[in-house]
Design a protein around this motif. Structure first.
Motif, PDB file in Angstrom:
ATOM      1  N   GLY A  15     -49.616  29.810 -28.991  1.00 36.60           N
ATOM      2  CA  GLY A  15     -50.762  29.035 -29.986  1.00 36.60           C
ATOM      3  C   GLY A  15     -50.718  29.924 -31.289  1.00 36.60           C
ATOM      4  O   GLY A  15     -50.424  29.512 -32.295  1.00 36.60           O
ATOM      5  N   ILE A  16     -50.917  31.294 -31.091  1.00 36.55           N
ATOM      6  CA  ILE A  16     -50.935  32.020 -32.064  1.00 36.55           C
ATOM      7  C   ILE A  16     -49.605  32.357 -32.759  1.00 36.55           C
ATOM      8  O   ILE A  16     -49.618  32.383 -34.172  1.00 36.55           O
ATOM      9  CB  ILE A  16     -51.542  33.606 -31.920  1.00 36.55           C
ATOM     10  CG1 ILE A  16     -52.035  34.300 -32.735  1.00 36.55           C
ATOM     11  CG2 ILE A  16     -50.608  34.432 -30.907  1.00 36.55           C
ATOM     12  CD1 ILE A  16     -53.015  33.868 -33.831  1.00 36.55           C
ATOM     13  N   THR A  17     -48.516  32.459 -31.953  1.00 37.20           N
ATOM     14  CA  THR A  17     -47.268  32.610 -32.477  1.00 37.20           C
ATOM     15  C   THR A  17     -47.074  31.448 -33.656  1.00 37.20           C
ATOM     16  O   THR A  17     -46.231  31.467 -34.832  1.00 37.20           O
ATOM     17  CB  THR A  17     -46.277  32.695 -31.448  1.00 37.20           C
ATOM     18  OG1 THR A  17     -46.301  33.802 -30.717  1.00 37.20           O
ATOM     19  CG2 THR A  17     -44.882  32.728 -31.998  1.00 37.20           C
ATOM     20  N   LEU A  18     -47.268  30.213 -33.073  1.00 37.19           N
ATOM     21  CA  LEU A  18     -46.797  28.890 -33.842  1.00 37.19           C
ATOM     22  C   LEU A  18     -47.656  28.867 -35.285  1.00 37.19           C
ATOM     23  O   LEU A  18     -47.150  28.656 -36.341  1.00 37.19           O
ATOM     24  CB  LEU A  18     -47.053  27.580 -32.900  1.00 37.19           C
ATOM     25  CG  LEU A  18     -46.162  27.275 -31.948  1.00 37.19           C
ATOM     26  CD1 LEU A  18     -46.723  26.279 -31.119  1.00 37.19           C
ATOM     27  CD2 LEU A  18     -44.760  27.081 -32.276  1.00 37.19           C
ATOM     28  N   GLU A  19     -48.957  29.332 -35.170  1.00 39.58           N
ATOM     29  CA  GLU A  19     -49.656  29.283 -36.281  1.00 39.58           C
ATOM     30  C   GLU A  19     -49.221  30.240 -37.266  1.00 39.58           C
ATOM     31  O   GLU A  19     -49.295  30.202 -38.317  1.00 39.58           O
ATOM     32  CB  GLU A  19     -51.255  29.712 -35.732  1.00 39.58           C
ATOM     33  CG  GLU A  19     -51.828  28.729 -35.057  1.00 39.58           C
ATOM     34  CD  GLU A  19     -52.623  27.613 -36.113  1.00 39.58           C
ATOM     35  OE1 GLU A  19     -52.988  28.062 -37.319  1.00 39.58           O
ATOM     36  OE2 GLU A  19     -52.596  26.471 -35.787  1.00 39.58           O
ATOM     37  N   LEU A  20     -48.918  31.531 -36.888  1.00 41.09           N
ATOM     38  CA  LEU A  20     -48.638  32.766 -37.631  1.00 41.09           C
ATOM     39  C   LEU A  20     -47.099  32.280 -38.183  1.00 41.09           C
ATOM     40  O   LEU A  20     -47.078  32.535 -39.569  1.00 41.09           O
ATOM     41  CB  LEU A  20     -48.400  34.207 -36.891  1.00 41.09           C
ATOM     42  CG  LEU A  20     -49.907  34.566 -36.623  1.00 41.09           C
ATOM     43  CD1 LEU A  20     -49.714  35.763 -35.600  1.00 41.09           C
ATOM     44  CD2 LEU A  20     -50.531  34.896 -37.654  1.00 41.09           C
ATOM     45  N   ALA A  21     -46.390  31.871 -37.566  1.00 39.40           N
ATOM     46  CA  ALA A  21     -45.068  31.500 -38.065  1.00 39.40           C
ATOM     47  C   ALA A  21     -44.873  30.569 -39.107  1.00 39.40           C
ATOM     48  O   ALA A  21     -43.899  30.169 -39.760  1.00 39.40           O
ATOM     49  CB  ALA A  21     -43.860  31.000 -36.609  1.00 39.40           C
ATOM     50  N   ALA A  22     -46.111  29.352 -38.904  1.00 40.17           N
ATOM     51  CA  ALA A  22     -46.027  28.336 -40.004  1.00 40.17           C
ATOM     52  C   ALA A  22     -46.932  28.796 -41.326  1.00 40.17           C
ATOM     53  O   ALA A  22     -46.387  28.198 -42.436  1.00 40.17           O
ATOM     54  CB  ALA A  22     -46.942  27.504 -39.448  1.00 40.17           C
ATOM     55  N   GLY A  23     -47.213  29.984 -41.423  1.00 36.95           N
ATOM     56  CA  GLY A  23     -47.809  30.435 -42.622  1.00 36.95           C
ATOM     57  C   GLY A  23     -49.417  29.799 -42.666  1.00 36.95           C
ATOM     58  O   GLY A  23     -49.695  28.587 -41.834  1.00 36.95           O
ATOM     59  N   GLY A  24     -49.971  29.970 -43.858  1.00 35.35           N
ATOM     60  CA  GLY A  24     -51.235  29.266 -44.123  1.00 35.35           C
ATOM     61  C   GLY A  24     -51.499  29.655 -45.546  1.00 35.35           C
ATOM     62  O   GLY A  24     -50.847  30.023 -46.282  1.00 35.35           O
ATOM     63  N   GLU A  25     -52.552  28.960 -45.903  1.00 33.55           N
ATOM     64  CA  GLU A  25     -53.061  29.127 -47.310  1.00 33.55           C
ATOM     65  C   GLU A  25     -53.454  30.290 -47.842  1.00 33.55           C
ATOM     66  O   GLU A  25     -54.081  31.124 -47.227  1.00 33.55           O
ATOM     67  CB  GLU A  25     -54.189  28.130 -47.539  1.00 33.55           C
ATOM     68  CG  GLU A  25     -54.932  27.846 -48.804  1.00 33.55           C
ATOM     69  CD  GLU A  25     -55.986  27.178 -48.978  1.00 33.55           C
ATOM     70  OE1 GLU A  25     -56.834  27.310 -50.052  1.00 33.55           O
ATOM     71  OE2 GLU A  25     -56.079  26.043 -48.476  1.00 33.55           O
ATOM     72  N   GLY A  26     -52.371  30.919 -48.558  1.00 31.05           N
ATOM     73  CA  GLY A  26     -52.697  32.399 -49.099  1.00 31.05           C
ATOM     74  C   GLY A  26     -52.072  33.021 -48.478  1.00 31.05           C
ATOM     75  O   GLY A  26     -52.073  34.406 -48.796  1.00 31.05           O
ATOM     76  N   TRP A  27     -51.125  32.656 -47.302  1.00 31.76           N
ATOM     77  CA  TRP A  27     -50.293  33.996 -46.712  1.00 31.76           C
ATOM     78  C   TRP A  27     -48.921  33.447 -46.380  1.00 31.76           C
ATOM     79  O   TRP A  27     -48.889  32.134 -45.875  1.00 31.76           O
ATOM     80  CB  TRP A  27     -50.957  34.624 -45.572  1.00 31.76           C
ATOM     81  CG  TRP A  27     -51.780  33.843 -44.591  1.00 31.76           C
ATOM     82  CD1 TRP A  27     -53.042  33.014 -44.521  1.00 31.76           C
ATOM     83  CD2 TRP A  27     -51.219  33.261 -43.295  1.00 31.76           C
ATOM     84  NE1 TRP A  27     -53.090  32.355 -43.700  1.00 31.76           N
ATOM     85  CE2 TRP A  27     -52.383  32.421 -42.793  1.00 31.76           C
ATOM     86  CE3 TRP A  27     -50.144  33.724 -42.577  1.00 31.76           C
ATOM     87  CZ2 TRP A  27     -51.901  31.777 -41.333  1.00 31.76           C
ATOM     88  CZ3 TRP A  27     -49.915  33.151 -41.244  1.00 31.76           C
ATOM     89  CH2 TRP A  27     -50.856  32.091 -40.791  1.00 31.76           C
ATOM     90  N   ASP A  28     -48.115  33.993 -46.235  1.00 31.69           N
ATOM     91  CA  ASP A  28     -46.576  33.653 -45.669  1.00 31.69           C
ATOM     92  C   ASP A  28     -46.657  33.604 -44.364  1.00 31.69           C
ATOM     93  O   ASP A  28     -47.198  34.314 -43.877  1.00 31.69           O
ATOM     94  CB  ASP A  28     -45.656  34.772 -46.450  1.00 31.69           C
ATOM     95  CG  ASP A  28     -45.483  34.755 -47.893  1.00 31.69           C
ATOM     96  OD1 ASP A  28     -45.972  33.575 -48.533  1.00 31.69           O
ATOM     97  OD2 ASP A  28     -45.254  35.702 -48.393  1.00 31.69           O
ATOM     98  N   PRO A  29     -45.488  33.109 -43.930  1.00 32.68           N
ATOM     99  CA  PRO A  29     -45.061  32.818 -42.492  1.00 32.68           C
ATOM    100  C   PRO A  29     -44.794  34.308 -41.943  1.00 32.68           C
ATOM    101  O   PRO A  29     -44.357  35.191 -42.672  1.00 32.68           O
ATOM    102  CB  PRO A  29     -44.047  32.155 -42.467  1.00 32.68           C
ATOM    103  CG  PRO A  29     -43.987  31.089 -43.590  1.00 32.68           C
ATOM    104  CD  PRO A  29     -44.599  31.924 -44.509  1.00 32.68           C
TER     105      PRO A  29
END
Length: 115
Positions: A15-29
Motif C-alpha cells: 500500500g505505501i509503496t504504490l502510494e509513494l510511487a504514484a506521487g501526490g499533490e505537491g510532491w513527486d513520485p
C-alpha cells in the motif's frame, strides 16, 4: 512472526509503496524506499522478495528501489515511530503531550493496505 503478521506487513508495504510511487499533490513520485533492516537474514530476504514481487507485478514501479538499513545509520527511520506514537497518544490521552500529533497532523497521509 505469525502468518497473519507476515500478510499484514506485506499488505502495508504494498500500500505505501504504490502510494509513494504514484506521487501526490505537491510532491513527486518516490523512487527510493528506505526500510528498516530486520535482524534476521531470512526476514531481510523476505522483504526483498516482497519488493521484487511488487515491482514485477507493477511495471510503473520499475524504477523504485529498496534500501534496507539500520536507524543507527539513517536516523529518519525513527520518524514513523515518533509520529505513530504521537498519533496513538492523541487517541488514548488527554494531557499536554497528547497534542504532539497536531504539530504534524497536516502532513500525515493514511494509506489503506493492499492485498
Amino acid at each position: 512472526m505469525t502468518a497473519t503478521a507476515k500478510l499484514a506487513r506485506r499488505a502495508c508495504y504494498r500500500g505505501i509503496t504504490l502510494e509513494l510511487a504514484a506521487g501526490g499533490e505537491g510532491w513527486d513520485p518516490v523512487e527510493l524506499l528506505v526500510l528498516e533492516e530486520r535482524n534476521q537474514q531470512n526476514f531481510r530476504n523476505k522483504d526483498r522478495a516482497n519488493h521484487k514481487e511488487l515491482v514485477s507485478a507493477n511495471p510503473q514501479l520499475r524504477n523504485v528501489r529498496l534500501l534496507q538499513t539500520s536507524p543507527r545509520y539513517e536516523h529518519l527511520l525513527w520518524l514513523p515511530d515518533v509520529v505513530s506514537s504521537a498519533y496513538r497518544r492523541s487517541l488514548t490521552h488527554r494531557d499536554r503531550t497528547s497534542r504532539l500529533f497536531s504539530i504534524v497532523e497536516n502532513r500525515v497521509h493514511f494509506v489503506n493496505p493492499v492485498e
